[in-house]
Design a protein around this motif. Structure first.
Motif, PDB file in Angstrom:
ATOM      1  N   ALA A  40       2.683  12.877  -8.866  1.00 50.99           N
ATOM      2  CA  ALA A  40       3.605  14.066  -8.928  1.00 50.99           C
ATOM      3  C   ALA A  40       2.832  15.418  -7.404  1.00 50.99           C
ATOM      4  O   ALA A  40       4.122  14.661  -6.098  1.00 50.99           O
ATOM      5  N   GLU A  41       2.118  15.582  -7.485  1.00 49.79           N
ATOM      6  CA  GLU A  41       1.288  16.655  -6.584  1.00 49.79           C
ATOM      7  C   GLU A  41       1.199  16.120  -5.488  1.00 49.79           C
ATOM      8  O   GLU A  41       1.441  16.162  -3.971  1.00 49.79           O
ATOM      9  N   VAL A  42       0.396  14.498  -4.898  1.00 50.81           N
ATOM     10  CA  VAL A  42      -0.096  13.204  -4.127  1.00 50.81           C
ATOM     11  C   VAL A  42       1.516  13.026  -3.253  1.00 50.81           C
ATOM     12  O   VAL A  42       1.300  12.856  -2.104  1.00 50.81           O
ATOM     13  N   TRP A  43       2.533  12.609  -3.550  1.00 49.26           N
ATOM     14  CA  TRP A  43       3.812  12.321  -3.476  1.00 49.26           C
ATOM     15  C   TRP A  43       4.538  13.352  -2.779  1.00 49.26           C
ATOM     16  O   TRP A  43       5.027  13.182  -1.873  1.00 49.26           O
ATOM     17  N   ARG A  44       4.218  14.973  -3.442  1.00 48.28           N
ATOM     18  CA  ARG A  44       4.831  15.593  -3.031  1.00 48.28           C
ATOM     19  C   ARG A  44       4.634  16.333  -1.347  1.00 48.28           C
ATOM     20  O   ARG A  44       4.737  16.654   0.020  1.00 48.28           O
ATOM     21  N   LYS A  45       2.487  16.091  -1.501  1.00 53.95           N
ATOM     22  CA  LYS A  45       1.775  17.097  -0.411  1.00 53.95           C
ATOM     23  C   LYS A  45       1.566  15.421   0.972  1.00 53.95           C
ATOM     24  O   LYS A  45       1.898  15.843   1.960  1.00 53.95           O
ATOM     25  N   PHE A  46       2.291  14.228   0.267  1.00 54.44           N
ATOM     26  CA  PHE A  46       2.033  13.288   1.411  1.00 54.44           C
ATOM     27  C   PHE A  46       3.182  12.851   1.997  1.00 54.44           C
ATOM     28  O   PHE A  46       3.415  11.634   2.547  1.00 54.44           O
ATOM     29  N   MET A  47       4.595  13.643   2.149  1.00 52.63           N
ATOM     30  CA  MET A  47       5.368  12.804   2.665  1.00 52.63           C
ATOM     31  C   MET A  47       6.455  12.652   3.844  1.00 52.63           C
ATOM     32  O   MET A  47       7.357  12.475   4.138  1.00 52.63           O
TER      33      MET A  47
END
Length: 265
Positions: A80-87
């Motif tokens: 969830a964290e990397v999904w948001r970070k690399f949008m």
């Protein structure tokens, strides 16, 4: 400004002919991949959604589902964290692709092609245009890809592996300059085949990073229905106005639309 942010593909992967490559395309199924990869969209594919992507493995073409927006293998955090970070990694500019940490590894060894019907462009927020080949044949966009795996055991249930890609962009050709100051890199023939070759050195890859010939492209205005990312119907690429002619160099002007520009590539 970003650019290529809405992709449109075909319900079935089109037949591709690349010089010196096997024509059979194998659909590759991967274990532990994020379950979102099974949610197939064909029209109006937005960043963080999945698209069909062609790679080369052992001399044969393979089709894989990849997240639109590259998550580098070295990224840290939960899914969830990397999904948001690399949008916002759905495009990789050719001028900086060898320099930015997210891209400099994949550009050398992990290149791909994204077969599309076309993409959308917004000269102004209320005026979406659909860009495609005038003969409706597939376009092959140059991309790079990577695989990230979550270290968090809690991510196993939803799929701990995310395979993802970014579309390479360049300065526009003469026709695309009517709509935007960037363009996805469209490859054909020998150039498309070479792009997949993992044996190219940096100089050989750089030689392919040139504005695309765009004489074969056609653009026409479409409904603002495409502005809704949930709309996956064919309406998003159906014409509501005549094609913009190839002749001339004047940027498209939309009368009566003074709203802020929405740039998606």
């Amino acid at each position: 400004m970003t650019m290529c942010g809405r992709l449109n593909q075909f319900s079935k992967l089109p037949s591709l002919s690349l010089p010196g490559r096997a024509l059979r395309i194998e659909q590759r199924k991967k274990q532990r991949e994020d379950k979102k990869a099974a949610m197939k969209a064909v029209n109006n594919i937005c960043p963080t959604e999945y698209a069909d992507v062609v790679t080369l493995s052992a001399g044969e073409l393979r089709c894989e589902r990849m997240r639109f927006g590259l998550i580098p293998a070295w990224a840290t955090g939960t899914k969830a964290e990397v999904w948001r970070k690399f949008m916002l990694t759905f495009n990789a500019r050719c001028e900086t692709v060898f320099d930015l940490a997210s891209y400099r590894g994949p550009i050398l060894k992990q290149r791909c092609l994204i077969p599309v019907r076309g993409w959308h462009e917004w000269p102004a927020s209320g005026s979406p245009f659909f860009i495609h080949r005038a003969d409706d044949q597939p376009l092959l966009l140059a991309g790079i890809w990577d695989v990230w795996e979550s270290p968090d055991a809690a991510d196993e249930e939803s799929g701990a592996v995310v395979t993802s890609m970014s579309v390479i962009t360049t300065p526009p050709g003469r026709y695309m300059a009517k709509f935007h100051d960037r363009s996805p890199l469209v490859l054909e023939g020998e150039a498309a085949s070479a792009w997949l070759d993992p044996g190219l050195d940096k100089a050989q890859v750089q030689a392919l990073l040139r504005p695309s010939r765009d004489e074969q492209l056609e653009a026409y205005r479409v409904s603002t229905a495409v502005n809704n990312p949930r709309n996956k119907s064919e309406e998003v690429w159906q014409a509501v106005g005549p094609p913009v002619p190839q002749a001339g160099d004047t940027p498209v002007e939309i009368e009566g639309d003074d709203s802020p520009q929405l740039k998606l590539f």
